[in-house]
Scaffold this active site. Sequence first.
Site, PDB file in Angstrom:
ATOM      1  N   GLU A 163      -1.675  25.632   7.434  1.00 28.48           N
ATOM      2  CA  GLU A 163      -0.263  25.995   7.217  1.00 28.48           C
ATOM      3  C   GLU A 163       0.401  25.231   6.074  1.00 28.48           C
ATOM      4  O   GLU A 163       1.492  24.682   6.229  1.00 28.48           O
ATOM      5  CB  GLU A 163       0.516  25.822   8.529  1.00 28.48           C
ATOM      6  N   GLU A 268      -6.686  32.788  15.536  1.00 26.23           N
ATOM      7  CA  GLU A 268      -5.760  32.479  16.642  1.00 26.23           C
ATOM      8  C   GLU A 268      -5.169  33.779  17.170  1.00 26.23           C
ATOM      9  O   GLU A 268      -3.955  33.931  17.293  1.00 26.23           O
ATOM     10  CB  GLU A 268      -4.652  31.527  16.159  1.00 26.23           C
TER      11      GLU A 268
END
Length: 379
Positions: A163, A268
Amino acid sequence: MKTIQYLLIAAMLPLAFGCQQEQADGEAGATDTPAATLADAYADHFYVGAALAVEHFTGENERGAALVREQFNTITPENIMKWMHIHPAADSFAFELPDQFVAFGEANDMHLVGHTLVWHSQLAPWVQEVTDSAGMDAVLQDHIGTIVGRYRGRINGWDVVNEALNEDGSLRETIFLNTMGEGYLKRAFDLAAAADPEAELYYNDYNLCQPAKRAGCIEMIKRLQAAGAKIDGVGIQAHFSMNGPSLEEVEKSITEFAALGLKVMLTELDITVLPAPWDVQGADVNRTAEGSDFMNPYAAGLPDSVAVAQAERYEGLFRLLLDHEDVISRVTFWGVDDGHSWKNNWPIPGRTDYTLIFDRNQAPKMAYDSIMMLKRVDP
Ligand code: G3I
């Protein structure tokens, strides 16, 4: 028609599943031809796995562990390898749970993923106090070298950087960027590659099917590659909703990342069925209140119509993944069953979501069967 098909199969599945459980436990009643599991069904295509909570690999939740052993062939630790947990103080690492996670995976011959080495979130507070480039470089050397080195040859792939991007594709301002500049990215990959030359190294992020963020990610990866970084794959986190992203955008991301020479993973995966606060029109504050019926509509159970719609969404997604199996190397669900999904507590705490393919009793949902049926139809 499809609805009836799903409902019939869903009604039969717990029986089939019960038999398989018995077989796994070595009890009487085993047959010679057990129904294929998810891992079996997709073995020729890509790894299929789940993120594990602590209870899944410590023996606290044996039923959950049995489900994981039976259905999945790759695991990722949901929280225990995050910086604040694994490296809570400059001079101390906490390896007890990570060691148990790795032992569980090895005992079950699984593909192991480490999550995650460099992330601005869930950071130990002491890292925020580092103020200069040399100091942060030393911290990264110790953090990455120690952790990756400990599991060298045992953990197969690492989410090296997590991220690092803003929604517009620019680099996120973090303590790492602020102290070291963009060079921290290459340094992180270099350190991981030095600590375990055989491990696969990934960049992992959410919203990578949004055009601006995807474009920024591609540019960032090109810069890393041009600088000589060893980067093997990109993880599209895939926290999806029923409406978005479109399969067209998912496909663009798969093909554009693959064009960089990278393996592509859904790392995910979950599909929320609940309304998001930012989708709610108007200014009725009651609608966004915690626990309101409007924002938490399925507290009493998942209606069949929604379960079917979710199954169709999962089916469309897996059909797309099979179309691109040459570049898709892994699909990991973010949790084992609906009861464990982080989405029950985000973006509104205390709701009842149904994001995954096993329900709260660890029984397969229609979504599970839609994925399995796909393989039966297109072997
Ligand atoms: O275990 C404690 C419990 O003792 C305490 O009572 C409770 C009170 O808040 O917190 C519990 O810890 C929570 C932990 O999850 C375990 O459930 C933390 O508050 C909570 O912040 C933490 O959330 C995790 C989140 O990352 C932040 O690290 C989620 O489980 C986890 O699913 C989520 O995963 C991230 C990926 O790592 C990166 N990509 C996004 C994804 C979703 O946010």
